[in-house]
Design a protein around this motif. Structure first.
Motif, PDB file in Angstrom:
ATOM      1  N   HIS A   4       0.836  -1.205   0.000  1.00 38.36           N
ATOM      2  CA  HIS A   4       0.000   0.000   0.000  1.00 38.36           C
ATOM      3  C   HIS A   4       0.869   1.252   0.000  1.00 38.36           C
ATOM      4  CE1 HIS A   4      -2.665   3.176   1.328  1.00 38.36           C
ATOM      5  NE2 HIS A   4      -1.909   3.323   2.389  1.00 38.36           N
ATOM      6  N   ILE A   5       1.906   1.241   0.796  1.00 41.63           N
ATOM      7  CA  ILE A   5       2.788   2.403   0.883  1.00 41.63           C
ATOM      8  C   ILE A   5       3.492   2.639  -0.454  1.00 41.63           C
ATOM      9  CG2 ILE A   5       4.896   3.287   1.972  1.00 41.63           C
ATOM     10  CD1 ILE A   5       3.934   1.853   4.553  1.00 41.63           C
ATOM     11  N   GLN A   6       3.927   1.565  -1.100  1.00 39.71           N
ATOM     12  CA  GLN A   6       4.661   1.697  -2.350  1.00 39.71           C
ATOM     13  C   GLN A   6       3.767   2.034  -3.538  1.00 39.71           C
ATOM     14  OE1 GLN A   6       7.282  -1.618  -3.026  1.00 39.71           O
ATOM     15  NE2 GLN A   6       8.076  -1.536  -0.961  1.00 39.71           N
ATOM     16  N   THR A   7       2.546   1.495  -3.569  1.00 39.79           N
ATOM     17  CA  THR A   7       1.690   1.675  -4.747  1.00 39.79           C
ATOM     18  C   THR A   7       0.548   2.651  -4.552  1.00 39.79           C
ATOM     19  OG1 THR A   7       0.165  -0.109  -4.155  1.00 39.79           O
ATOM     20  CG2 THR A   7       2.142  -0.717  -5.429  1.00 39.79           C
ATOM     21  N   GLY A   8       0.170   2.902  -3.314  1.00 40.90           N
ATOM     22  CA  GLY A   8      -0.980   3.757  -3.060  1.00 40.90           C
ATOM     23  C   GLY A   8      -2.306   3.026  -3.201  1.00 40.90           C
ATOM     24  N   GLU A   9      -2.255   1.718  -3.484  1.00 44.15           N
ATOM     25  CA  GLU A   9      -3.482   0.923  -3.596  1.00 44.15           C
ATOM     26  C   GLU A   9      -4.137   0.809  -2.221  1.00 44.15           C
ATOM     27  OE1 GLU A   9      -4.873  -0.467  -6.398  1.00 44.15           O
ATOM     28  OE2 GLU A   9      -3.376   0.649  -7.510  1.00 44.15           O
ATOM     29  N   PRO A  10      -5.452   0.528  -2.184  1.00 39.70           N
ATOM     30  CA  PRO A  10      -6.143   0.394  -0.894  1.00 39.70           C
ATOM     31  C   PRO A  10      -5.563  -0.745  -0.052  1.00 39.70           C
ATOM     32  CG  PRO A  10      -7.712   0.518  -2.699  1.00 39.70           C
ATOM     33  CD  PRO A  10      -6.350   0.403  -3.317  1.00 39.70           C
ATOM     34  N   LEU A  11      -5.681  -0.590   1.257  1.00 39.56           N
ATOM     35  CA  LEU A  11      -5.218  -1.610   2.176  1.00 39.56           C
ATOM     36  C   LEU A  11      -6.223  -2.756   2.243  1.00 39.56           C
ATOM     37  CD1 LEU A  11      -4.057   0.710   5.061  1.00 39.56           C
ATOM     38  CD2 LEU A  11      -2.585  -0.694   3.644  1.00 39.56           C
ATOM     39  N   HIS A  12      -5.734  -3.981   2.365  1.00 38.30           N
ATOM     40  CA  HIS A  12      -6.569  -5.163   2.516  1.00 38.30           C
ATOM     41  C   HIS A  12      -6.060  -5.958   3.704  1.00 38.30           C
ATOM     42  CE1 HIS A  12      -8.592  -4.592  -1.320  1.00 38.30           C
ATOM     43  NE2 HIS A  12      -7.410  -4.246  -1.797  1.00 38.30           N
ATOM     44  N   VAL A  13      -6.957  -6.625   4.390  1.00 40.43           N
ATOM     45  CA  VAL A  13      -6.557  -7.382   5.569  1.00 40.43           C
ATOM     46  C   VAL A  13      -6.594  -8.887   5.324  1.00 40.43           C
ATOM     47  CG1 VAL A  13      -8.808  -7.595   6.702  1.00 40.43           C
ATOM     48  CG2 VAL A  13      -6.752  -7.297   8.073  1.00 40.43           C
ATOM     49  N   ASP A  14      -7.047  -9.326   4.160  1.00 42.11           N
ATOM     50  CA  ASP A  14      -7.163 -10.760   3.913  1.00 42.11           C
ATOM     51  C   ASP A  14      -5.812 -11.463   3.928  1.00 42.11           C
ATOM     52  OD1 ASP A  14      -6.591  -9.358   1.600  1.00 42.11           O
ATOM     53  OD2 ASP A  14      -7.842 -10.577   0.304  1.00 42.11           O
ATOM     54  N   ALA A  15      -4.802 -10.888   3.339  1.00 38.20           N
ATOM     55  CA  ALA A  15      -3.468 -11.495   3.356  1.00 38.20           C
ATOM     56  C   ALA A  15      -2.909 -11.503   4.774  1.00 38.20           C
ATOM     57  CB  ALA A  15      -2.520 -10.755   2.419  1.00 38.20           C
ATOM     58  N   THR A  16      -3.187 -10.474   5.544  1.00 40.47           N
ATOM     59  CA  THR A  16      -2.749 -10.406   6.931  1.00 40.47           C
ATOM     60  C   THR A  16      -3.359 -11.552   7.727  1.00 40.47           C
ATOM     61  OG1 THR A  16      -2.585  -8.006   6.771  1.00 40.47           O
ATOM     62  CG2 THR A  16      -2.659  -8.932   8.980  1.00 40.47           C
ATOM     63  N   CYS A  17      -4.637 -11.792   7.540  1.00 40.51           N
ATOM     64  CA  CYS A  17      -5.330 -12.879   8.227  1.00 40.51           C
ATOM     65  C   CYS A  17      -4.726 -14.229   7.845  1.00 40.51           C
ATOM     66  CB  CYS A  17      -6.816 -12.837   7.896  1.00 40.51           C
ATOM     67  SG  CYS A  17      -7.797 -13.990   8.856  1.00 40.51           S
ATOM     68  N   PHE A  18      -4.460 -14.411   6.568  1.00 40.27           N
ATOM     69  CA  PHE A  18      -3.861 -15.665   6.115  1.00 40.27           C
ATOM     70  C   PHE A  18      -2.494 -15.870   6.761  1.00 40.27           C
ATOM     71  CE2 PHE A  18      -0.986 -17.885   3.209  1.00 40.27           C
ATOM     72  CZ  PHE A  18      -1.596 -19.131   3.218  1.00 40.27           C
ATOM     73  N   LEU A  19      -1.668 -14.834   6.774  1.00 37.56           N
ATOM     74  CA  LEU A  19      -0.331 -14.958   7.351  1.00 37.56           C
ATOM     75  C   LEU A  19      -0.394 -15.283   8.841  1.00 37.56           C
ATOM     76  CD1 LEU A  19       1.463 -12.057   5.491  1.00 37.56           C
ATOM     77  CD2 LEU A  19       1.824 -14.511   5.163  1.00 37.56           C
ATOM     78  N   LEU A  20      -1.326 -14.675   9.558  1.00 43.56           N
ATOM     79  CA  LEU A  20      -1.489 -14.995  10.972  1.00 43.56           C
ATOM     80  C   LEU A  20      -1.901 -16.449  11.153  1.00 43.56           C
ATOM     81  CD1 LEU A  20      -3.279 -11.832  12.375  1.00 43.56           C
ATOM     82  CD2 LEU A  20      -0.926 -12.561  12.795  1.00 43.56           C
ATOM     83  N   SER A  21      -2.779 -16.926  10.295  1.00 45.20           N
ATOM     84  CA  SER A  21      -3.233 -18.320  10.406  1.00 45.20           C
ATOM     85  C   SER A  21      -2.108 -19.306  10.120  1.00 45.20           C
ATOM     86  CB  SER A  21      -4.412 -18.582   9.467  1.00 45.20           C
ATOM     87  OG  SER A  21      -3.984 -18.694   8.126  1.00 45.20           O
ATOM     88  N   GLN A  22      -1.077 -18.848   9.423  1.00 44.30           N
ATOM     89  CA  GLN A  22       0.069 -19.700   9.098  1.00 44.30           C
ATOM     90  C   GLN A  22       1.218 -19.549  10.085  1.00 44.30           C
ATOM     91  OE1 GLN A  22      -0.145 -22.045   6.517  1.00 44.30           O
ATOM     92  NE2 GLN A  22      -2.244 -21.317   6.793  1.00 44.30           N
ATOM     93  N   GLY A  23       1.000 -18.756  11.136  1.00 42.81           N
ATOM     94  CA  GLY A  23       2.004 -18.650  12.192  1.00 42.81           C
ATOM     95  C   GLY A  23       2.802 -17.366  12.234  1.00 42.81           C
ATOM     96  N   ALA A  24       2.481 -16.405  11.396  1.00 40.33           N
ATOM     97  CA  ALA A  24       3.202 -15.130  11.425  1.00 40.33           C
ATOM     98  C   ALA A  24       2.985 -14.444  12.776  1.00 40.33           C
ATOM     99  CB  ALA A  24       2.721 -14.223  10.303  1.00 40.33           C
ATOM    100  N   ASP A  25       3.983 -13.734  13.231  1.00 39.34           N
ATOM    101  CA  ASP A  25       3.920 -13.022  14.506  1.00 39.34           C
ATOM    102  C   ASP A  25       3.945 -11.520  14.242  1.00 39.34           C
ATOM    103  OD1 ASP A  25       4.285 -11.870  16.996  1.00 39.34           O
ATOM    104  OD2 ASP A  25       6.038 -13.066  17.513  1.00 39.34           O
ATOM    105  N   PRO A  26       2.817 -10.824  14.456  1.00 43.43           N
ATOM    106  CA  PRO A  26       2.769  -9.392  14.175  1.00 43.43           C
ATOM    107  C   PRO A  26       3.578  -8.542  15.144  1.00 43.43           C
ATOM    108  CG  PRO A  26       0.736 -10.063  15.212  1.00 43.43           C
ATOM    109  CD  PRO A  26       1.529 -11.314  14.958  1.00 43.43           C
ATOM    110  N   THR A  27       4.076  -9.156  16.212  1.00 45.93           N
ATOM    111  CA  THR A  27       4.882  -8.393  17.166  1.00 45.93           C
ATOM    112  C   THR A  27       6.380  -8.539  16.910  1.00 45.93           C
ATOM    113  OG1 THR A  27       4.962 -10.207  18.781  1.00 45.93           O
ATOM    114  CG2 THR A  27       3.109  -8.663  18.944  1.00 45.93           C
ATOM    115  N   ARG A  28       6.732  -9.412  15.979  1.00 46.32           N
ATOM    116  CA  ARG A  28       8.160  -9.612  15.663  1.00 46.32           C
ATOM    117  C   ARG A  28       8.706  -8.379  14.935  1.00 46.32           C
ATOM    118  NH1 ARG A  28      11.018 -13.593  11.501  1.00 46.32           N
ATOM    119  NH2 ARG A  28      13.104 -13.434  12.367  1.00 46.32           N
ATOM    120  N   ARG A  29       9.815  -7.897  15.420  1.00 43.40           N
ATOM    121  CA  ARG A  29      10.417  -6.697  14.830  1.00 43.40           C
ATOM    122  C   ARG A  29      11.302  -7.052  13.639  1.00 43.40           C
ATOM    123  NH1 ARG A  29      11.412  -2.040  18.657  1.00 43.40           N
ATOM    124  NH2 ARG A  29       9.788  -2.287  20.208  1.00 43.40           N
TER     125      ARG A  29
END
Length: 67
Positions: A4-29
């Motif tokens: 979104h930052i690079q292209t200016g396209e709208p933000l979507h949360v579906d990929a975020t949800c998928f990554l969390l379901s696969q074990g991604a940690d949103p608190t990891r720096r």
């Protein structure tokens, strides 16, 4: 969010949800622990839906979201 930052396209949360379901940690720096987390970026950039998703992930306890 980076896309979104690079292209200016709208933000979507579906990929975020998928990554969390696969074990991604949103608190990891980034940059070996010296950078910022996805949770922090969502908050700072006012991506309220991703921020709410991260907050739900954090309060679940088992840190696993089922789709």
């Amino acid at each position: 969010m980076d896309g979104h930052i690079q292209t200016g396209e709208p933000l979507h949360v579906d990929a975020t949800c998928f990554l969390l379901s696969q074990g991604a940690d949103p608190t990891r720096r980034s940059h070996g622990g010296t950078g910022v987390s996805a949770h922090h970026l969502a908050f700072v950039n006012r991506h309220w839906l991703a921020d709410a998703l991260f907050e739900a992930w954090l309060t679940r306890g088992d840190t696993k979201i089922s789709l």
